[in-house]
Write a protein that holds these residues in place. Structure first.
Motif, PDB file in Angstrom:
ATOM      1  N   ASP A   1      10.711   5.257   0.680  1.00 23.48           N
ATOM      2  CA  ASP A   1      11.435   4.674   1.801  1.00 23.48           C
ATOM      3  C   ASP A   1      10.440   3.899   2.637  1.00 23.48           C
ATOM      4  OD1 ASP A   1      14.052   5.715   1.392  1.00 23.48           O
ATOM      5  OD2 ASP A   1      13.407   7.650   2.172  1.00 23.48           O
ATOM      6  N   CYS A   2      10.588   2.599   2.694  1.00 21.31           N
ATOM      7  CA  CYS A   2       9.733   1.750   3.517  1.00 21.31           C
ATOM      8  C   CYS A   2      10.563   1.296   4.707  1.00 21.31           C
ATOM      9  CB  CYS A   2       9.244   0.533   2.733  1.00 21.31           C
ATOM     10  SG  CYS A   2       8.264   0.927   1.275  1.00 21.31           S
TER      11      CYS A   2
ATOM     12  N   LEU B   1      -3.703   1.720   6.665  1.00 17.44           N
ATOM     13  CA  LEU B   1      -4.261   1.659   5.308  1.00 17.44           C
ATOM     14  C   LEU B   1      -4.203   0.253   4.726  1.00 17.44           C
ATOM     15  CD1 LEU B   1      -3.043   4.915   3.537  1.00 17.44           C
ATOM     16  CD2 LEU B   1      -5.329   4.363   4.352  1.00 17.44           C
ATOM     17  N   SER B   2      -3.248  -0.554   5.161  1.00 17.00           N
ATOM     18  CA  SER B   2      -3.125  -1.904   4.609  1.00 17.00           C
ATOM     19  C   SER B   2      -4.365  -2.751   4.889  1.00 17.00           C
ATOM     20  CB  SER B   2      -1.872  -2.598   5.144  1.00 17.00           C
ATOM     21  OG  SER B   2      -2.022  -2.956   6.505  1.00 17.00           O
TER      22      SER B   2
ATOM     23  N   VAL C   1       0.834  -1.203   0.000  1.00 13.65           N
ATOM     24  CA  VAL C   1       0.000   0.000   0.000  1.00 13.65           C
ATOM     25  C   VAL C   1       0.869   1.254   0.000  1.00 13.65           C
ATOM     26  CG1 VAL C   1      -1.694   1.316   1.349  1.00 13.65           C
ATOM     27  CG2 VAL C   1      -2.031  -1.122   0.974  1.00 13.65           C
ATOM     28  N   GLU C   2       1.993   1.217   0.703  1.00 13.53           N
ATOM     29  CA  GLU C   2       2.895   2.373   0.686  1.00 13.53           C
ATOM     30  C   GLU C   2       3.458   2.601  -0.710  1.00 13.53           C
ATOM     31  OE1 GLU C   2       6.731   4.376   2.937  1.00 13.53           O
ATOM     32  OE2 GLU C   2       6.069   2.385   3.576  1.00 13.53           O
TER      33      GLU C   2
ATOM     34  N   ASN D   1       5.937   7.012   9.512  1.00 12.22           N
ATOM     35  CA  ASN D   1       4.713   6.834   8.716  1.00 12.22           C
ATOM     36  C   ASN D   1       4.227   5.386   8.696  1.00 12.22           C
ATOM     37  OD1 ASN D   1       4.597   9.538   7.888  1.00 12.22           O
ATOM     38  ND2 ASN D   1       6.045   9.145   6.241  1.00 12.22           N
ATOM     39  N   ARG D   2       4.982   4.481   9.298  1.00  9.09           N
ATOM     40  CA  ARG D   2       4.622   3.057   9.230  1.00  9.09           C
ATOM     41  C   ARG D   2       3.230   2.796   9.801  1.00  9.09           C
ATOM     42  NH1 ARG D   2       6.858   1.139   6.166  1.00  9.09           N
ATOM     43  NH2 ARG D   2       4.869   0.656   5.287  1.00  9.09           N
TER      44      ARG D   2
END
Length: 143
Positions: free
Chosen positions: A110-111, A126-127, A71-72, A119-120
């Motif tokens: 950037d994950c 959202l996932s 999703v990110e 932001n995780r």
């Protein structure tokens, strides 16, 4: 520990930088084109490859759920695409500046794990709506 690997998938070069608890996907134009067809499966394949290589490089699993990372990636790809369209549609200096800011931020994917990426939590939340989000994405992204 930073290292890089370029994935050659369906004729597209997707460079990924591996850091401690973070991966960075570069080459936003190729990523958009790669995801332009079969976005769900192609994103899943990319995430699986990245997480597998992260484990091989660090001897630790990347502590990010697959759906959260997927999703990110979608959020970045489509935010950049939307901002570029907005910039071309509305020719105002303020709108162009805002669109440039969105494009710049969206093109940096950037994950990171929770302790590295503030932001995780947002992407994790959202996932839970991945299926619904997928319904709203176009079948083919015009890159």
């Amino acid at each position: 520990m930073p290292s890089e690997k370029t994935y050659e998938l369906n004729g597209f070069s997707l460079p990924v930088v591996f850091k401690d608890g973070v991966i960075q996907i570069n080459g936003p134009e190729d990523l958009q084109r790669f995801l332009s067809a079969d976005i769900d499966n192609r994103t899943l394949v990319l995430v699986a490859l990245i997480k597998s290589d992260y484990l091989l490089r660090t001897n630790q699993a990347l502590a990010i759920e697959d759906d959260s990372m997927i999703v990110e990636i979608w959020g970045h790809v489509y935010a950049s695409h939307f901002a570029e369209a907005l910039k071309n549609l509305v020719q105002m200096h303020l709108i162009e500046q805002m669109a440039d800011f969105i494009i710049h931020r969206a093109d940096t994917i950037d994950c990171g794990e929770r302790d590295k990426d503030n932001n995780r939590v947002f992407w994790d939340l959202l996932s839970n709506f991945k299926g619904l989000i997928l319904e709203f994405l176009p079948n083919e992204l015009k890159a």
